[in-house]
Motif scaffolding. Structure first.
Motif, PDB file in Angstrom:
ATOM      1  N   ASP A  30       0.832  -1.212   0.000  1.00 45.79           N
ATOM      2  CA  ASP A  30       0.000   0.000   0.000  1.00 45.79           C
ATOM      3  C   ASP A  30       0.862   1.255   0.000  1.00 45.79           C
ATOM      4  O   ASP A  30       0.522   2.264  -0.633  1.00 45.79           O
ATOM      5  CB  ASP A  30      -0.928  -0.004   1.218  1.00 45.79           C
ATOM      6  CG  ASP A  30      -2.088  -0.979   1.052  1.00 45.79           C
ATOM      7  OD1 ASP A  30      -2.355  -1.385  -0.102  1.00 45.79           O
ATOM      8  OD2 ASP A  30      -2.723  -1.329   2.066  1.00 45.79           O
ATOM      9  N   MET A  37       0.722   6.763  -6.725  1.00 45.99           N
ATOM     10  CA  MET A  37      -0.391   7.669  -6.941  1.00 45.99           C
ATOM     11  C   MET A  37       0.041   9.124  -6.814  1.00 45.99           C
ATOM     12  O   MET A  37      -0.402   9.991  -7.562  1.00 45.99           O
ATOM     13  CB  MET A  37      -1.505   7.364  -5.932  1.00 45.99           C
ATOM     14  CG  MET A  37      -2.211   6.027  -6.146  1.00 45.99           C
ATOM     15  SD  MET A  37      -3.113   5.891  -7.709  1.00 45.99           S
ATOM     16  CE  MET A  37      -1.903   4.983  -8.711  1.00 45.99           C
ATOM     17  N   TYR A  51      -9.917  11.212  -7.947  1.00 42.61           N
ATOM     18  CA  TYR A  51     -10.061   9.770  -8.184  1.00 42.61           C
ATOM     19  C   TYR A  51      -8.825   9.006  -7.697  1.00 42.61           C
ATOM     20  O   TYR A  51      -8.943   7.899  -7.142  1.00 42.61           O
ATOM     21  CB  TYR A  51     -10.284   9.503  -9.672  1.00 42.61           C
ATOM     22  CG  TYR A  51     -11.535  10.141 -10.228  1.00 42.61           C
ATOM     23  CD1 TYR A  51     -12.784   9.580  -9.987  1.00 42.61           C
ATOM     24  CD2 TYR A  51     -11.471  11.321 -10.968  1.00 42.61           C
ATOM     25  CE1 TYR A  51     -13.943  10.167 -10.485  1.00 42.61           C
ATOM     26  CE2 TYR A  51     -12.622  11.917 -11.471  1.00 42.61           C
ATOM     27  CZ  TYR A  51     -13.853  11.337 -11.220  1.00 42.61           C
ATOM     28  OH  TYR A  51     -14.993  11.916 -11.708  1.00 42.61           O
ATOM     29  N   LEU A  52      -7.659   9.599  -7.891  1.00 44.09           N
ATOM     30  CA  LEU A  52      -6.439   8.949  -7.410  1.00 44.09           C
ATOM     31  C   LEU A  52      -6.410   8.887  -5.890  1.00 44.09           C
ATOM     32  O   LEU A  52      -5.964   7.887  -5.303  1.00 44.09           O
ATOM     33  CB  LEU A  52      -5.215   9.717  -7.925  1.00 44.09           C
ATOM     34  CG  LEU A  52      -5.016   9.734  -9.447  1.00 44.09           C
ATOM     35  CD1 LEU A  52      -3.797  10.569  -9.821  1.00 44.09           C
ATOM     36  CD2 LEU A  52      -4.880   8.327  -9.998  1.00 44.09           C
ATOM     37  N   ASP A  54      -9.054   8.700  -4.002  1.00 43.62           N
ATOM     38  CA  ASP A  54     -10.019   7.668  -3.618  1.00 43.62           C
ATOM     39  C   ASP A  54      -9.418   6.272  -3.759  1.00 43.62           C
ATOM     40  O   ASP A  54      -9.695   5.378  -2.936  1.00 43.62           O
ATOM     41  CB  ASP A  54     -11.287   7.784  -4.473  1.00 43.62           C
ATOM     42  CG  ASP A  54     -12.076   9.049  -4.161  1.00 43.62           C
ATOM     43  OD1 ASP A  54     -11.911   9.580  -3.046  1.00 43.62           O
ATOM     44  OD2 ASP A  54     -12.840   9.506  -5.036  1.00 43.62           O
ATOM     45  N   LEU A  55      -8.592   6.064  -4.786  1.00 44.22           N
ATOM     46  CA  LEU A  55      -7.962   4.755  -4.982  1.00 44.22           C
ATOM     47  C   LEU A  55      -7.009   4.425  -3.833  1.00 44.22           C
ATOM     48  O   LEU A  55      -6.890   3.261  -3.433  1.00 44.22           O
ATOM     49  CB  LEU A  55      -7.200   4.734  -6.307  1.00 44.22           C
ATOM     50  CG  LEU A  55      -8.045   4.721  -7.587  1.00 44.22           C
ATOM     51  CD1 LEU A  55      -7.153   4.783  -8.811  1.00 44.22           C
ATOM     52  CD2 LEU A  55      -8.949   3.497  -7.641  1.00 44.22           C
ATOM     53  N   GLN A  56      -6.339   5.454  -3.288  1.00 42.42           N
ATOM     54  CA  GLN A  56      -5.409   5.215  -2.181  1.00 42.42           C
ATOM     55  C   GLN A  56      -6.120   4.745  -0.929  1.00 42.42           C
ATOM     56  O   GLN A  56      -5.509   4.069  -0.083  1.00 42.42           O
ATOM     57  CB  GLN A  56      -4.632   6.502  -1.868  1.00 42.42           C
ATOM     58  CG  GLN A  56      -3.715   6.971  -2.981  1.00 42.42           C
ATOM     59  CD  GLN A  56      -2.914   8.189  -2.584  1.00 42.42           C
ATOM     60  OE1 GLN A  56      -2.372   8.250  -1.480  1.00 42.42           O
ATOM     61  NE2 GLN A  56      -2.824   9.171  -3.458  1.00 42.42           N
ATOM     62  N   ILE A  58      -8.623   2.630  -0.753  1.00 44.42           N
ATOM     63  CA  ILE A  58      -9.164   1.269  -0.867  1.00 44.42           C
ATOM     64  C   ILE A  58      -8.143   0.285  -0.301  1.00 44.42           C
ATOM     65  O   ILE A  58      -7.056   0.113  -0.872  1.00 44.42           O
ATOM     66  CB  ILE A  58      -9.486   0.920  -2.325  1.00 44.42           C
ATOM     67  CG1 ILE A  58     -10.494   1.914  -2.897  1.00 44.42           C
ATOM     68  CG2 ILE A  58     -10.021  -0.506  -2.428  1.00 44.42           C
ATOM     69  CD1 ILE A  58     -10.820   1.685  -4.364  1.00 44.42           C
ATOM     70  N   LEU A  61      -6.066  -2.826  -2.369  1.00 44.96           N
ATOM     71  CA  LEU A  61      -6.098  -2.644  -3.824  1.00 44.96           C
ATOM     72  C   LEU A  61      -4.721  -2.867  -4.437  1.00 44.96           C
ATOM     73  O   LEU A  61      -4.619  -3.352  -5.570  1.00 44.96           O
ATOM     74  CB  LEU A  61      -6.609  -1.238  -4.164  1.00 44.96           C
ATOM     75  CG  LEU A  61      -6.712  -0.896  -5.654  1.00 44.96           C
ATOM     76  CD1 LEU A  61      -7.693  -1.831  -6.351  1.00 44.96           C
ATOM     77  CD2 LEU A  61      -7.121   0.567  -5.856  1.00 44.96           C
ATOM     78  N   SER A  62      -3.674  -2.535  -3.691  1.00 45.19           N
ATOM     79  CA  SER A  62      -2.319  -2.718  -4.216  1.00 45.19           C
ATOM     80  C   SER A  62      -2.019  -4.193  -4.482  1.00 45.19           C
ATOM     81  O   SER A  62      -1.317  -4.525  -5.444  1.00 45.19           O
ATOM     82  CB  SER A  62      -1.299  -2.154  -3.234  1.00 45.19           C
ATOM     83  OG  SER A  62      -1.422  -2.781  -1.963  1.00 45.19           O
ATOM     84  N   ILE A  65      -3.762  -5.158  -7.730  1.00 40.72           N
ATOM     85  CA  ILE A  65      -3.054  -4.575  -8.871  1.00 40.72           C
ATOM     86  C   ILE A  65      -1.739  -5.317  -9.121  1.00 40.72           C
ATOM     87  O   ILE A  65      -1.351  -5.568 -10.272  1.00 40.72           O
ATOM     88  CB  ILE A  65      -2.804  -3.079  -8.627  1.00 40.72           C
ATOM     89  CG1 ILE A  65      -4.132  -2.324  -8.612  1.00 40.72           C
ATOM     90  CG2 ILE A  65      -1.876  -2.506  -9.683  1.00 40.72           C
ATOM     91  CD1 ILE A  65      -4.000  -0.845  -8.320  1.00 40.72           C
TER      92      ILE A  65
END
Length: 219
Positions: A30, A37, A51-52, A54-56, A58, A61-62, A65
């Protein structure tokens, strides 16, 4: 009371250590993902920054990905175009001073260890170490080659002797093939035996048909 506390500790300790290891691994991934990001925000339009961010937020998520990236990379290098790009990148990195020394060495080791056709770490054996009469578990990593093989008279094997309870460090030995005793246990079972300092013994295996029970050792 002490007996019950120790029993409860034995129940929860493996789970707690497993969660701790996974938490640290996911936390590291993460952190790397968050750094990527931040780097992406420096080159992408400001309209995409929310949006970036918001992705951090989650969790995990890493990991998804990373697995997806590894899978896509494996798929990509199985065709001619992917192989060509891989060869070109290898050639480029192999020509950069300092980088080529590290990259080439790591690539050779990783290709040897993780190749499906390689024989490294496919066999667990017993060897006398650090003195005659003392036995330890080792892993066959191959055979001596080049000048080393020319200076050895009999057939030798290269062994990795791991330390306990941390098997990531150890010693490399080149010993005659006749001085090692082959084990029927798998590499995973041998690693468990080493990490547990001999507490977690693998189940008994049936002897292989036609195989000798032990190999004669040198005097």
């Amino acid at each position: 009371m002490k007996k019950y506390i120790l029993t409860g500790l034995l129940v929860w300790l493996p789970l707690a250590i497993t969660i701790w290891v996974l938490k640290n691994v996911v936390g590291t991934l993460d952190g790397v993902f968050a750094w990527l990001m931040v780097a992406a925000q420096a080159v992408l339009p400001s309209s995409l920054h929310p949006y970036l961010n918001d992705l951090q937020r989650i969790p995990g998520l890493s990991v998804i990905i990373l697995v997806a990236a590894l899978w896509l990379t494996g798929v990509a290098v199985t065709n001619m175009a992917g192989q060509w790009l891989l060869n070109q990148s290898n050639r480029l990195l192999s020509n950069i001073p300092i980088v080529k020394s590290i990259y080439t060495s790591v690539k050779q080791v990783s290709d040897t260890l993780f190749s499906s056709s390689g024989q490294a770490f496919r066999e667990a054996v017993l060897v006398q170490y650090p003195r005659e009469g003392s036995w330890t578990i080792a892993f066959v990593t191959g055979k001596p080659s080049g000048e080393v093989a020319d200076r050895l008279a009999a057939e030798h094997v290269t062994l990795y002797v791991p330390t306990t309870p941390n098997p990531t460090s150890g010693f490399m030995l080149m010993v005659p093939r006749t001085d090692v005793r082959q084990l029927d246990m798998s590499v995973d079972e041998a690693l468990k035996y080493i990490i547990s300092m001999g507490v977690v013994a693998p189940p008994p295996h049936a002897a292989k048909a036609g195989a000798p029970t032990k190999t004669a050792t040198s005097s």
